[in-house]
Design a protein around this motif. Structure first.
Motif, short mmCIF file in Angstrom:
data_model
loop_
_atom_site.label_atom_id
_atom_site.label_comp_id
_atom_site.label_asym_id
_atom_site.label_seq_id
_atom_site.Cartn_x
_atom_site.Cartn_y
_atom_site.Cartn_z
N GLY A 49 -15.46 -27.45 8.25
CA GLY A 49 -15.64 -27.28 6.80
C GLY A 49 -14.37 -26.78 6.13
O GLY A 49 -13.75 -25.82 6.58
N ARG A 50 -14.01 -27.43 5.03
CA ARG A 50 -12.76 -27.09 4.34
C ARG A 50 -12.98 -26.11 3.18
O ARG A 50 -12.08 -25.86 2.39
N GLY A 51 -14.20 -25.57 3.06
CA GLY A 51 -14.50 -24.65 1.95
C GLY A 51 -14.01 -23.23 2.21
O GLY A 51 -14.09 -22.38 1.34
N GLY A 52 -13.52 -22.96 3.41
CA GLY A 52 -12.99 -21.62 3.68
C GLY A 52 -13.32 -21.12 5.07
O GLY A 52 -12.49 -20.54 5.76
N LYS A 60 -23.45 -28.22 11.65
CA LYS A 60 -24.20 -27.86 10.44
C LYS A 60 -25.20 -28.96 10.11
O LYS A 60 -26.37 -28.70 9.82
N ASN A 77 -20.03 -28.77 -2.77
CA ASN A 77 -19.44 -27.61 -3.45
C ASN A 77 -18.06 -27.96 -4.01
O ASN A 77 -17.08 -28.06 -3.28
N GLU A 80 -14.51 -24.72 -6.69
CA GLU A 80 -13.08 -24.40 -6.56
C GLU A 80 -12.65 -23.21 -7.41
O GLU A 80 -11.87 -23.35 -8.37
N TYR A 157 -16.34 -16.79 -10.18
CA TYR A 157 -15.92 -17.02 -8.78
C TYR A 157 -17.15 -17.22 -7.89
O TYR A 157 -17.15 -18.05 -6.97
N LEU A 158 -18.19 -16.44 -8.15
CA LEU A 158 -19.37 -16.50 -7.27
C LEU A 158 -20.13 -17.82 -7.35
O LEU A 158 -20.94 -18.11 -6.47
N GLY A 160 -19.06 -20.53 -6.59
CA GLY A 160 -18.68 -21.27 -5.37
C GLY A 160 -19.34 -20.74 -4.10
O GLY A 160 -19.30 -21.40 -3.06
N GLU A 162 -22.16 -20.22 -1.63
CA GLU A 162 -23.23 -21.21 -1.49
C GLU A 162 -24.62 -20.70 -1.90
O GLU A 162 -25.42 -21.44 -2.47
N ASN A 215 -21.69 -28.48 1.63
CA ASN A 215 -20.36 -28.83 2.13
C ASN A 215 -19.37 -28.91 0.98
O ASN A 215 -19.70 -29.36 -0.13
N ASN A 216 -18.15 -28.56 1.29
CA ASN A 216 -17.05 -28.60 0.33
C ASN A 216 -16.63 -30.05 0.03
O ASN A 216 -16.84 -30.96 0.84
N THR A 219 -14.34 -31.55 2.70
CA THR A 219 -15.09 -31.85 3.93
C THR A 219 -15.75 -33.22 3.79
O THR A 219 -15.61 -34.08 4.68
N TYR A 395 -19.89 -12.56 1.16
CA TYR A 395 -18.62 -12.26 1.83
C TYR A 395 -17.60 -11.63 0.89
O TYR A 395 -16.54 -11.20 1.34
N GLU A 399 -13.95 -9.71 1.62
CA GLU A 399 -12.65 -10.17 1.12
C GLU A 399 -11.86 -8.99 0.57
O GLU A 399 -10.66 -8.84 0.84
#
Ligand SMILES: Cc1cc2nc3c(=O)[nH]c(=O)nc-3n(C[C@H](O)[C@H](O)[C@H](O)COP(=O)(O)O)c2cc1C
Ligand code: SF4
Length: 460
Positions: A49-52, A60, A77, A80, A157-158, A160, A162, A215-216, A219, A395, A399
């Motif tokens: 997954g490229r979302g982080g 998944k 998702n 960004e 920001y939130l 994004g 999930e 999924n991002n 991804t 999360y 951070e």
């Protein structure tokens, strides 16, 4: 600059997309082999997954496909919101069709009833491109038995995150719910329905948990290429643990901020040079943050391979590969203060230690940065860093802990200098790189963020 995800010229119509080497072949391949083999292929490819978080995509998908007796949903998702990241918007501008193909394939593979593509309301241009792509693909019969909805969400920001994204799709504010989407998905009627209590809404006679795949954008954009060309082709790029390419953003103290696609495993220094054209002449890299979610890397760590395992070995995380570069004239106390302020403003306050702790840490960092701080401020920051994640639903609190504690660890002398000199030794503060646009080597940051208050209203 691209390998296969970022074409040199934008793909502006479905005909154009179908005329590319693999356009449309991914959906055909998935329909030919069926859902099970599609999931197996994605698993074999090693796509993460490229979302982080870098979670294995095939695992998944199979977890969700394996849950019986429920409705299932797919969420793409595209929020960004990570500072320093513009790659999803770059992908949508370059080729929205490969993303919609990926959405159709993923929905088919997990047996989703409906798919939702979520973008920020402010991404008007990208939303228009993806809406047109969905309509063209529906009229062409490529997506006939699937419903693809486009949801435009808030700037927070939130959005994004999930669990918050599911709330927004359901028409509520972006406040993360308790359970992950695979356990408690869209329109679920399980034990907890999100922030607002509401009537139970069983849909379609399911067991009510409605497992949802999130999924991002990047991804899912990879998916049609893997279906069309195979897992071995994908694994021929990148590293064994991080196959493929990554679409990175490089901003901050670089000559020409930009987005570029590189093979995973490329050293960070080479990525900063290739994508951001390096730092200005006579300057050196002092620090690099990957978004605001991971510990800082110092200028001594620029040989770190840009891969999940490479960043983990360096004590950090690759995040969504949005690199914020600081040169040797930057103040790291100021950087910590601004990143902490971003997180404390964006914290939603459902978990008191997160909102109170990130707010307190930000205030103490500001005192130190402006020359008003003393040892007690540092001690208070350290006390809060131990508690800020207590009972956290998402999360974001981690951070805050990771970013601030890493700056204290990596640049202790800068804190000492501020306390001793009772001023900031550097002159030019760097803005928080919350990106509104990134085009032609020029980054536009959101100037209004400085006026945003902790309750998400704005100073006039
Ligand atoms: C505060 C916060 C903000 C996030 N923002 C984004 C985002 O803007 N885009 C995104 O794809 N993932 C974001 N994520 C990660 C998502 O929660 C989720 O892990 C991801 O979309 C999963 O997709 P993937 O498996 O394809 O990586 C965020 C997470 C947190 C904690
Ligand atoms: S950890 Fe922070 S941002 Fe996340 S839900 Fe709790 S208060 Fe909100």
């Amino acid at each position: 600059m691209g390998v296969f995800l970022l074409p040199t010229e934008p793909i502006a119509s479905l005909d154009h997309h179908l005329a590319t080497e693999t356009g449309g072949l991914g959906v055909q391949a998935a329909q030919r082999v069926g859902p099970q083999a599609t999931i197996e292929l994605i698993t074999r490819s090693g796509l993460r997954g490229r979302g982080g978080g870098g979670f294995p995509t095939g695992r998944k998908w199979s977890g969700i496909a394996g849950q019986v007796g429920s409705r299932r949903y797919l969420v793409c998702n595209g929020a960004e919101g990570e500072p320093g990241t513009f790659k999803d918007r770059a992908l949508l501008r370059a080729n929205p069709y490969q993303l919609v193909e990926g959405v159709i394939i993923a929905a088919f593979a997990i047996g989703a009833d409906e798919a939702y593509i979520c973008l920020k309301r402010r991404f008007e241009h990208e939303a228009a491109l993806v809406t047109r792509a969905v309509q063209e693909m529906q009229s062409a019969g490529i997506c006939t038995d699937c419903t693809v909805n486009i949801v435009l969400g808030p700037d927070e920001y939130l959005f994004g995150e999930e669990k918050a994204m599911l709330e927004v799709i359901e028409g509520k504010p972006p406040l993360p719910r308790w359970f992950p989407p695979y356990e408690h998905g869209l329109f679920a009627t399980g034990p907890q329905e999100g922030w607002e209590a509401g009537p139970r809404r069983a849909r379609g006679g399911s067991d009510g948990s409605n497992p949802t795949l999130v999924n991002n954008v990047e991804t899912l954009a990879n998916v049609p290429h893997i279906l069309a060309r195979g897992a071995e082709w994908f694994r021929s790029m990148g590293t064994a643990e991080s196959p493929g390419t990554i679409v990175t953003t490089v901003v901050g103290d670089v000559v020409a901020p930009d987005v570029g696609e590189v093979e995973l495993g490329t050293p960070l220094a080479a990525v900063i040079d290739a994508v951001g054209s390096g730092v200005r002449s006579g300057r050196t890299v002092k620090a690099v943050f990957s978004g605001v979610a991971n510990p800082v890397l110092t200028g001594a760590q620029l040989d770190t391979p840009v891969s999940y395992e490479g960043f983990a070995a360096a004590g950090s995380g690759m995040g969504s590969a949005g690199f914020i570069v600081y040169d040797d004239t930057a103040c790291m106390v100021d950087a910590a203060y601004r990143l902490s302020r971003f997180l404390s403003i964006e914290s939603c306050g459902q978990c008191p230690p997160c909102k109170l702790g990130s707010g307190a840490i930000t205030e103490h960092l500001e005192r130190i940065e402006t020359g008003a701080g003393d040892d007690e401020d540092v001690a208070e920051i350290e006390r809060w860093l131990r508690r800020v994640t207590d009972g956290s639903r998402c999360y974001l609190a981690t951070e805050e802990r990771e970013v601030v504690s890493s700056v204290l660890r990596a640049f202790p002398q800068e804190f000492v200098d501020h306390l001793e000199q009772r001023r900031c030794p550097q002159v030019e503060p760097r803005p928080i790189p919350k990106l509104i646009d990134l085009e032609g080597g020029h980054a536009t940051y959101d100037e209004s963020f400085w006026r945003k208050r902790p309750d998400w209203t704005f100073d006039p």
